[in-house]
Motif scaffolding. Structure first.
Motif, PDB file in Angstrom:
ATOM      1  N   ARG A   1      45.686  58.050  51.547  1.00  0.00           N
ATOM      2  CA  ARG A   1      45.777  57.657  52.957  1.00  0.00           C
ATOM      3  C   ARG A   1      47.144  57.932  53.577  1.00  0.00           C
ATOM      4  O   ARG A   1      47.294  57.883  54.796  1.00  0.00           O
ATOM      5  CB  ARG A   1      45.438  56.165  53.109  1.00  0.00           C
ATOM      6  N   THR A   2      48.142  58.229  52.745  1.00  0.00           N
ATOM      7  CA  THR A   2      49.482  58.492  53.291  1.00  0.00           C
ATOM      8  C   THR A   2      49.573  59.855  53.972  1.00  0.00           C
ATOM      9  O   THR A   2      50.479  60.094  54.756  1.00  0.00           O
ATOM     10  CB  THR A   2      50.552  58.433  52.182  1.00  0.00           C
ATOM     11  N   ASP A   3      48.612  60.747  53.677  1.00  0.00           N
ATOM     12  CA  ASP A   3      48.701  62.108  54.220  1.00  0.00           C
ATOM     13  C   ASP A   3      47.301  62.725  54.216  1.00  0.00           C
ATOM     14  O   ASP A   3      46.644  62.792  53.171  1.00  0.00           O
ATOM     15  CB  ASP A   3      49.655  62.943  53.361  1.00  0.00           C
ATOM     16  N   ARG A   4      46.856  63.173  55.380  1.00  0.00           N
ATOM     17  CA  ARG A   4      45.519  63.779  55.476  1.00  0.00           C
ATOM     18  C   ARG A   4      45.408  65.024  54.589  1.00  0.00           C
ATOM     19  O   ARG A   4      44.330  65.378  54.118  1.00  0.00           O
ATOM     20  CB  ARG A   4      45.238  64.145  56.943  1.00  0.00           C
ATOM     21  N   ASP A   5      46.538  65.682  54.354  1.00  0.00           N
ATOM     22  CA  ASP A   5      46.543  66.865  53.499  1.00  0.00           C
ATOM     23  C   ASP A   5      46.101  66.512  52.076  1.00  0.00           C
ATOM     24  O   ASP A   5      45.380  67.282  51.428  1.00  0.00           O
ATOM     25  CB  ASP A   5      47.943  67.490  53.464  1.00  0.00           C
TER      26      ASP A   5
ATOM     27  N   TRP B   1      39.108  58.452  61.414  1.00  0.00           N
ATOM     28  CA  TRP B   1      39.451  59.847  61.136  1.00  0.00           C
ATOM     29  C   TRP B   1      40.150  60.516  62.323  1.00  0.00           C
ATOM     30  O   TRP B   1      40.863  61.505  62.134  1.00  0.00           O
ATOM     31  CB  TRP B   1      38.191  60.622  60.740  1.00  0.00           C
ATOM     32  N   ASP B   2      39.955  59.991  63.534  1.00  0.00           N
ATOM     33  CA  ASP B   2      40.640  60.576  64.693  1.00  0.00           C
ATOM     34  C   ASP B   2      42.144  60.323  64.663  1.00  0.00           C
ATOM     35  O   ASP B   2      42.927  61.099  65.220  1.00  0.00           O
ATOM     36  CB  ASP B   2      40.057  60.002  65.999  1.00  0.00           C
ATOM     37  N   THR B   3      42.554  59.240  64.017  1.00  0.00           N
ATOM     38  CA  THR B   3      43.986  58.895  63.980  1.00  0.00           C
ATOM     39  C   THR B   3      44.626  59.138  62.602  1.00  0.00           C
ATOM     40  O   THR B   3      45.805  58.858  62.410  1.00  0.00           O
ATOM     41  CB  THR B   3      44.190  57.417  64.369  1.00  0.00           C
ATOM     42  N   PHE B   4      43.821  59.634  61.643  1.00  0.00           N
ATOM     43  CA  PHE B   4      44.335  59.912  60.288  1.00  0.00           C
ATOM     44  C   PHE B   4      45.184  61.176  60.345  1.00  0.00           C
ATOM     45  O   PHE B   4      44.687  62.271  60.569  1.00  0.00           O
ATOM     46  CB  PHE B   4      43.156  60.062  59.331  1.00  0.00           C
ATOM     47  N   LYS B   5      46.496  61.048  60.107  1.00  0.00           N
ATOM     48  CA  LYS B   5      47.449  62.127  60.390  1.00  0.00           C
ATOM     49  C   LYS B   5      47.822  62.942  59.149  1.00  0.00           C
ATOM     50  O   LYS B   5      47.758  62.469  58.018  1.00  0.00           O
ATOM     51  CB  LYS B   5      48.737  61.544  60.983  1.00  0.00           C
ATOM     52  N   TYR B   6      48.245  64.185  59.446  1.00  0.00           N
ATOM     53  CA  TYR B   6      48.926  65.015  58.455  1.00  0.00           C
ATOM     54  C   TYR B   6      50.405  64.654  58.463  1.00  0.00           C
ATOM     55  O   TYR B   6      50.996  64.446  59.530  1.00  0.00           O
ATOM     56  CB  TYR B   6      48.790  66.496  58.783  1.00  0.00           C
ATOM     57  N   ALA B   7      51.032  64.604  57.300  1.00  0.00           N
ATOM     58  CA  ALA B   7      52.479  64.357  57.229  1.00  0.00           C
ATOM     59  C   ALA B   7      53.247  65.553  57.777  1.00  0.00           C
ATOM     60  O   ALA B   7      54.313  65.411  58.367  1.00  0.00           O
ATOM     61  CB  ALA B   7      52.896  64.061  55.795  1.00  0.00           C
ATOM     62  N   ASP B   8      52.672  66.752  57.583  1.00  0.00           N
ATOM     63  CA  ASP B   8      53.288  67.971  58.108  1.00  0.00           C
ATOM     64  C   ASP B   8      53.100  68.028  59.626  1.00  0.00           C
ATOM     65  O   ASP B   8      51.968  67.999  60.122  1.00  0.00           O
ATOM     66  CB  ASP B   8      52.631  69.192  57.441  1.00  0.00           C
ATOM     67  N   LYS B   9      54.190  68.120  60.377  1.00  0.00           N
ATOM     68  CA  LYS B   9      54.126  68.037  61.840  1.00  0.00           C
ATOM     69  C   LYS B   9      53.355  69.194  62.466  1.00  0.00           C
ATOM     70  O   LYS B   9      52.629  69.008  63.445  1.00  0.00           O
ATOM     71  CB  LYS B   9      55.550  67.980  62.415  1.00  0.00           C
ATOM     72  N   MET B  10      53.509  70.401  61.914  1.00  0.00           N
ATOM     73  CA  MET B  10      52.793  71.567  62.461  1.00  0.00           C
ATOM     74  C   MET B  10      51.286  71.431  62.251  1.00  0.00           C
ATOM     75  O   MET B  10      50.491  71.727  63.152  1.00  0.00           O
ATOM     76  CB  MET B  10      53.311  72.847  61.817  1.00  0.00           C
TER      77      MET B  10
END
Length: 642
Positions: free
Chosen positions: A458-462, A528-537
């Motif tokens: 959960r810390t990173d969508r990647d 899932w709409d707010t689950f973010k990638y740690a990578d900004k790009m």
């Protein structure tokens, strides 16, 4: 012809043809831990020095590398005339870059401070990080006398460099891990390389196993070879031959699908808690995607913080693979370290201080099992290996291994307090039948461990993307297992396995559609709409795509009717023609899909028939094995039959 190899090999000074003083003056052999010869060395080195071709079959970790390194150096140093210009004296072919680098490092121990270094200079040609033009430039500049490399790059160097490499004075050709060279599809390159070399040469073929394909290669590339077979006897079982080193203890652990990674971590914890326990581990996974994902998970688990984690697989670029391998091997033996990898590291690699091998997934090719285990327990050193199997049909794999002379014992289930629990049940009343089934272990630590994994995901969508990719890649690999009559998708609870992977939701895949009961999987409550990638790009791209999707959904009205528009006769005619073309295409597609479906049905029928034949062969082999154990069938007859 088969050579008799002494069970207890002698000192290096006992060789009929004494070795050069320069090899002993450096004390290199003593520093490597070879104060005396191993059986394979005492068998192969004298024959090589007497100008014989050799075919060497020996278990992993038996010292095969020195069996050709020393004769090559001796032959080149004893030449009446040193090699000159672009002449080469030896070629060593290996299946992988890592093994080539390792052999190069062994040669380097003898070569680097030698007074005649120009006569035995090394060249490493493995492709990947260098293009052919760079290797050609390096060859012109360095004038190497011993070429070490992979089949593809060595073939290019010999055939596409404008006859730059002069092979007329070549003394020795070595093919290391020959069975793997053929398994990986290098037979064409090997034939091309052999065609460039003089017939008057010495050839050595080294492998842990012998196959029909190797026999063909022997007939094509060797002249009246002497075959050296070094076997290990299991004294506890009346001298039975085994295919793994005697110093290696192999066991298996049975658990449910959602407990596999948990048991892996508990093995690491158990060894770490033991002051004299193992410190250096290799953990094998089925796919590259699994290595990438579980590296992210294991390296972040609080209880495994003392470990240094590394990952290695075939899809990494060469420089990264080399850097990973070097950093792992050069770590102090006192530092707990784990290398996660695929079968790219199952052959030939000699990590001198490796203590323990864990196979989370049994290899697709059953022959690879002993090679994986053989990374530990090398050169007389104690080692241990564990394979983790899912409770149920996978347990038949143990009988499969025993019939193939792999000595293996059960390891008990590890509970949350690291105490052991015997989860076996004896099968049947026949005391001589040592097969076992296993009971389900109610482990309170499972749900806590899965939650730990999910909190990392959960810390990173990647990481979530990697989890799904790992699970899908595992399913594909499992469905293609060579022992398909043991490893069958329909016998597994995929929903439990998905929990064991730490997935937040089930992926859409046909294997899961085919499984009706998915009650064991509990989907994570997440927006899932707010689950973010740690990578900004990556996150910016996701938000753009989400915005576009939401905009399209807002403007879409399924109730809106299209207005009828009067059009010209010509337009109607064109529309009719386009409709006919579409109809034809649709019909053609329908027929194509029908043929494809029929082909798939035929393929499945063929696979089922093959699986049935495999199972019947396995059952027959097991029946004969029991007869041998009871003394009703002679052991030599059994070995000849199988």
């Amino acid at each position: 012809m088969t050579a008799t190899v002494p069970a207890h090999a002698g000192s290096w000074h006992s060789l009929e043809t004494p070795l050069s003083e320069s090899i002993f003056s450096l004390s290199t052999l003593d520093n490597m831990g070879f104060d005396t010869m191993t059986p394979v060395q005492s068998g192969a080195i004298p024959l090589f020095l007497k100008n014989k071709d050799v075919v060497v079959e020996a278990v992993t970790g038996s010292g095969k590398t020195l069996s050709f390194v020393i004769p090559i150096l001796e032959k080149l140093l004893r030449r009446d005339e040193p090699l000159k210009n672009h002449e080469i004296g030896a070629v060593i072919i290996t299946p992988t870059r890592e093994l080539a680098q390792q052999i190069h490092s062994v040669f380097q121990l003898f070569v680097q401070d030698h007074e005649r270094v120009d006569d035995i200079r090394l060249g490493l040609f493995i492709g990947g990080s260098n293009v052919l033009a760079e290797d050609i430039s390096s060859f012109k500049k360095e004038h190497p006398r011993i070429l070490i490399g992979t089949p593809g790059r060595l073939e290019e160097l010999l055939t596409k460099s404008g006859q730059l490499v002069n092979t007329k004075e070549l003394e020795v050709l070595v093919m290391d891990e020959a069975d793997r060279l053929l398994d990986m599809g290098f037979s064409k390159q090997l034939s091309s390389i052999i065609a460039q070399l003089p017939k008057q040469r010495r050839t050595g073929l080294f492998s842990a196993t012998m196959t029909d394909a190797i026999s063909e290669l022997v007939r094509a590339g060797l002249r009246n070879p002497v075959r050296i077979v070094v076997k290990v006897e299991d004294l506890a079982n009346k001298g039975a031959v085994q295919r793994t080193p005697a110093t290696l203890d192999i066991d298996y652990l049975v658990c449910d699908a959602d407990q596999k990674l948990l048991q892996t971590t508990r093995i690491l914890e158990t060894e770490l808690a033991d002051g004299e326990g193992s410190r250096k581990f290799i953990i094998y996974f089925a796919t590259c995607a699994m290595v990438d994902y579980f590296y992210k998970i294991l390296s972040r688990l609080p209880k495994l913080k003392p470990f240094s984690f590394h990952s290695l697989h075939g899809q990494m670029d060469t420089k990264r693979r080399s850097a990973t391998y070097t950093s792992f091997t050069e770590l102090s033996p006192a530092i707990p370290a784990v290398l996660l990898c695929t079968d790219v590291a199952s052959r030939g690699l000699d990590i001198s201080d490796l203590d323990y091998v864990i196979q989370v997934d049994p290899p697709q090719d059953p022959k690879a099992f002993s090679h994986r285990c053989g990374r530990a327990g090398r050169a007389g050193r104690k080692g241990r290996a564990t394979v983790i199997l899912v409770r149920g049909r996978e347990e038949v794999y143990i009988d499969f291994l025993k019939l193939r002379k792999i000595p293996i014992q059960r390891r008990f289930y590890i509970m949350p307090d690291l105490n052991l629990f015997d989860n076996s049940i004896a099968a049947g009343d026949d005391k001589e039948d040592d097969k076992a089934t296993s009971i389900e272990v109610k482990d309170e630590g499972v749900s806590e461990f899965i939650q730990q994994m999910r909190s990392i995901v959960r810390t990173d969508r990647d990481i979530s993307d990697r989890a799904i990719k790992a699970f899908v890649s595992w399913a594909r690999a499992y469905s293609k297992h060579e022992a398909s009559y043991i490893f069958r998708m329909q016998d597994l609870d995929l929903s439990r396995l998905a929990m064991g992977f730490g997935l937040l939701k089930l992926p859409k895949m046909p294997e899961l559609k085919a499984q009706k009961d998915k009650s064991q999987f509990v989907e994570e409550d997440i927006d899932w709409d707010t689950f973010k990638y740690a990578d900004k790009m990556k996150e910016a791209k996701r938000l753009r795509e989400l915005k576009d999707y939401q905009a399209k959904q807002a403007t879409f009205n399924p109730q809106q009717q299209k207005k009828k528009i009067n059009s010209a006769w010509s337009e109607k005619a064109d529309a009719k023609e386009r409709k006919a073309v579409r109809r034809e295409k649709k019909q053609a597609k329908k027929e194509f899909l029908k043929k494809q479906a029929q082909a798939e049905i035929e393929n499945k029928k063929r696979q089922l028939e093959e699986a049935k034949e495999d199972w019947e062969d396995f059952a027959e082999e097991e029946r004969m094995f029991k007869k041998t154990k009871k003394g009703k069938l002679d052991k030599s007859v059994f070995e000849e039959m199988f």
